[in-house]
Structures are given as structure tokens and as C-alpha cells.
Motif scaffolding. Structure first.
Motif, PDB file in Angstrom:
ATOM      1  N   ALA A 177       0.829  -1.211   0.000  1.00 15.74           N
ATOM      2  CA  ALA A 177       0.000   0.000   0.000  1.00 15.74           C
ATOM      3  C   ALA A 177       0.863   1.260   0.000  1.00 15.74           C
ATOM      4  CB  ALA A 177      -0.935  -0.006   1.208  1.00 15.74           C
ATOM      5  N   ALA A 178       1.950   1.252   0.771  1.00 15.12           N
ATOM      6  CA  ALA A 178       2.853   2.412   0.799  1.00 15.12           C
ATOM      7  C   ALA A 178       3.506   2.617  -0.560  1.00 15.12           C
ATOM      8  CB  ALA A 178       3.915   2.219   1.885  1.00 15.12           C
ATOM      9  N   ALA A 179       3.920   1.526  -1.198  1.00 12.05           N
ATOM     10  CA  ALA A 179       4.502   1.635  -2.536  1.00 12.05           C
ATOM     11  C   ALA A 179       3.465   2.176  -3.519  1.00 12.05           C
ATOM     12  CB  ALA A 179       5.014   0.270  -3.003  1.00 12.05           C
ATOM     13  N   GLY A 180       2.218   1.744  -3.370  1.00 16.92           N
ATOM     14  CA  GLY A 180       1.146   2.247  -4.232  1.00 16.92           C
ATOM     15  C   GLY A 180       0.964   3.747  -4.080  1.00 16.92           C
ATOM     16  N   ALA A 181       1.023   4.233  -2.848  1.00 11.04           N
ATOM     17  CA  ALA A 181       0.903   5.679  -2.618  1.00 11.04           C
ATOM     18  C   ALA A 181       2.042   6.422  -3.302  1.00 11.04           C
ATOM     19  CB  ALA A 181       0.883   5.970  -1.120  1.00 11.04           C
ATOM     20  N   ALA A 182       3.243   5.862  -3.234  1.00 12.22           N
ATOM     21  CA  ALA A 182       4.389   6.491  -3.914  1.00 12.22           C
ATOM     22  C   ALA A 182       4.200   6.458  -5.424  1.00 12.22           C
ATOM     23  CB  ALA A 182       5.683   5.778  -3.519  1.00 12.22           C
ATOM     24  N   HIS A 183       3.680   5.358  -5.944  1.00 12.22           N
ATOM     25  CA  HIS A 183       3.441   5.262  -7.388  1.00 12.22           C
ATOM     26  C   HIS A 183       2.396   6.288  -7.837  1.00 12.22           C
ATOM     27  CE1 HIS A 183       4.937   0.832  -7.788  1.00 12.22           C
ATOM     28  NE2 HIS A 183       5.843   1.646  -7.300  1.00 12.22           N
ATOM     29  N   ALA A 184       1.344   6.445  -7.045  1.00 14.04           N
ATOM     30  CA  ALA A 184       0.316   7.432  -7.395  1.00 14.04           C
ATOM     31  C   ALA A 184       0.921   8.830  -7.457  1.00 14.04           C
ATOM     32  CB  ALA A 184      -0.825   7.386  -6.375  1.00 14.04           C
ATOM     33  N   TYR A 185       1.814   9.134  -6.510  1.00 15.39           N
ATOM     34  CA  TYR A 185       2.500  10.417  -6.538  1.00 15.39           C
ATOM     35  C   TYR A 185       3.338  10.566  -7.787  1.00 15.39           C
ATOM     36  CZ  TYR A 185       5.794  14.122  -5.508  1.00 15.39           C
ATOM     37  OH  TYR A 185       6.564  15.254  -5.606  1.00 15.39           O
ATOM     38  N   LEU A 186       4.087   9.518  -8.127  1.00 12.38           N
ATOM     39  CA  LEU A 186       4.938   9.581  -9.318  1.00 12.38           C
ATOM     40  C   LEU A 186       4.125   9.728 -10.604  1.00 12.38           C
ATOM     41  CD1 LEU A 186       7.566   6.858  -8.390  1.00 12.38           C
ATOM     42  CD2 LEU A 186       7.926   9.347  -8.476  1.00 12.38           C
ATOM     43  N   LEU A 187       2.921   9.187 -10.604  1.00 12.11           N
ATOM     44  CA  LEU A 187       2.063   9.298 -11.789  1.00 12.11           C
ATOM     45  C   LEU A 187       1.421  10.670 -11.915  1.00 12.11           C
ATOM     46  CD1 LEU A 187       0.399   5.788 -11.594  1.00 12.11           C
ATOM     47  CD2 LEU A 187       1.928   6.603 -13.397  1.00 12.11           C
ATOM     48  N   THR A 188       1.372  11.427 -10.827  1.00  8.38           N
ATOM     49  CA  THR A 188       0.716  12.743 -10.871  1.00  8.38           C
ATOM     50  C   THR A 188       1.754  13.827 -10.624  1.00  8.38           C
ATOM     51  OG1 THR A 188       0.066  12.439  -8.551  1.00  8.38           O
ATOM     52  CG2 THR A 188      -1.562  11.871 -10.232  1.00  8.38           C
ATOM     53  N   GLU A 189       1.932  14.220  -9.382  1.00  4.64           N
ATOM     54  CA  GLU A 189       2.831  15.322  -9.056  1.00  4.64           C
ATOM     55  C   GLU A 189       4.279  15.039  -9.438  1.00  4.64           C
ATOM     56  OE1 GLU A 189       0.362  14.415  -6.952  1.00  4.64           O
ATOM     57  OE2 GLU A 189      -0.796  16.249  -7.201  1.00  4.64           O
ATOM     58  N   GLY A 190       4.717  13.800  -9.292  1.00  2.00           N
ATOM     59  CA  GLY A 190       6.091  13.435  -9.600  1.00  2.00           C
ATOM     60  C   GLY A 190       6.450  13.654 -11.064  1.00  2.00           C
TER      61      GLY A 190
END
Length: 193
Positions: A177-190
Motif C-alpha cells: 500500500a505504501a509503494a502504491g501511494a508512492a506510485h500514485a505520486y509519481l504518476l501525478t505530481e512526480g
């Protein structure tokens, strides 16, 4: 002699039925099925939770594959995230019997390719259910936003499952779940930097 062979088969079938009845009764007679122990109920609940979590991971892989198929120009950005999602799906399914997965497939780290490959990079068997097609926006930015939302939903589903998971599996779910949150960030703001 033919009759003896028939009687032998009947005797074997009868013995098998009696043995099976003995295995499923509570020993008190009457042929009532025995009640499951608390440990058996917990094991069944854990297996069901693992199957649901693994299916959630495979659904996310299908979304990655659909976006990559619709927008090949995003491959450099999405392929590493997709590989990580495939590894997460495989870890979530680890320990499940092959029949526990609807298709008997396991996720791999392989990048998706065109053709008849499934969402996890493995060619499905003839008995594997065909997943419903995933609709993807024609606009790459919108497709990324849809994918980020799917990643967030998946992370939220894994987080919600933590309360019902045994400790070791709960740690795995928390990590995924934590990795998913990081991936979501990378797909948007990142991606805006």
C-alpha cells in the motif's frame, strides 16, 4: 470372473464412501459433518483474503497494460512502475495453491507486450477467464490521471484489508500500500517536475 471384478469395484467404491463419511463426520455417529475448528476457519478466511488481495493486484496490472497498450509513448515512465506492481501482485499471491487463482497464473516482472499476453505478462491458459476490457482515455495525461486513481484505490483496498490480515501478511499489505501511494505520486505530481 466378470462378476467378481464387478463386485470388487463395488466393494472398493463402498469402502471409499464409508471412509469419506468417516472423515466428514464428528465421530458421534449419525453421519453429521464435523464442525470446523477455529484454526480451520482462520486459515480459510486468510486464504480468501489473500485471493482478494492478489486479484486486486492483478486488476491494477490490467489497468497498467491497458494504458501502455493505448499510449506506448508512456512506456519509459510506466514500465518500472508496472514491474513493481507485478512483483507486488506475485508477493500477495505467494503461498496460494495454483487452483486458488481464478486462472492459475502468477504475476511476473515481465513488461507487457502486444498479442495475447495477459495483464501479468503470462499467456493465459484456455480455461482462464478473459478479463473485461479496460477503457482508457485517448488523452495521455487523462490516462495517467485515471491510472493514478486506480493505483490509489488499490492502495486503499490493501490498507483496508490490514485489519483482517494476520501479522506477517498485514506487513506485506502495508508495504504494498505504501509503494502504491508512492506510485500514485509519481504518476501525478512526480511527473510535473
Amino acid at each position: 470372473m466378470g462378476r467378481t471384478g464387478t463386485l470388487g469395484r463395488r466393494a472398493l467404491l463402498t469402502a471409499g464412501a464409508v471412509t469419506l463419511a468417516g472423515c466428514t463426520s464428528d465421530g458421534g455417529g449419525g453421519g453429521r459433518p464435523r464442525k470446523q475448528t477455529a484454526a480451520e476457519r482462520a486459515a480459510l478466511a486468510e486464504a480468501a483474503l489473500r485471493r482478494r488481495s492478489a486479484a486486486t493486484g492483478r486488476t491494477l496490472l490490467e489497468r497498467y497494460d491497458a494504458v501502455l497498450a493505448a499510449h506506448p509513448s508512456l512506456a519509459a515512465r510506466l514500465t518500472p512502475l508496472r514491474r513493481a506492481a507485478a512483483a507486488h501482485a506475485a508477493a500477495l499471491a505467494e503461498g496460494l495453491a495454483p487452483s486458488a487463482s481464478p486462472s492459475g497464473r502468477t504475476a511476473t516482472n515481465a513488461a507487457p507486450s502486444a498479442g495475447t499476453r495477459s495483464a501479468d505478462g503470462v499467456t493465459p491458459s484456455a480455461s482462464a477467464p478473459v478479463p473485461a476490457p479496460v477503457s482508457v482515455s485517448a488523452d495521455p495525461a487523462a490516462a495517467l490521471a485515471e491510472l493514478a486513481a486506480a493505483v490509489r484505490r488499490t492502495a486503499d483496498a490493501h490498507t483496508a484489508t490490514l485489519l483482517d490480515a494476520p501479522p506477517e501478511y498485514a506487513r506485506l499489505l502495508a508495504s504494498v500500500a505504501a509503494a502504491g501511494a508512492a506510485h500514485a505520486y509519481l504518476l501525478t505530481e512526480g511527473g510535473r517536475a
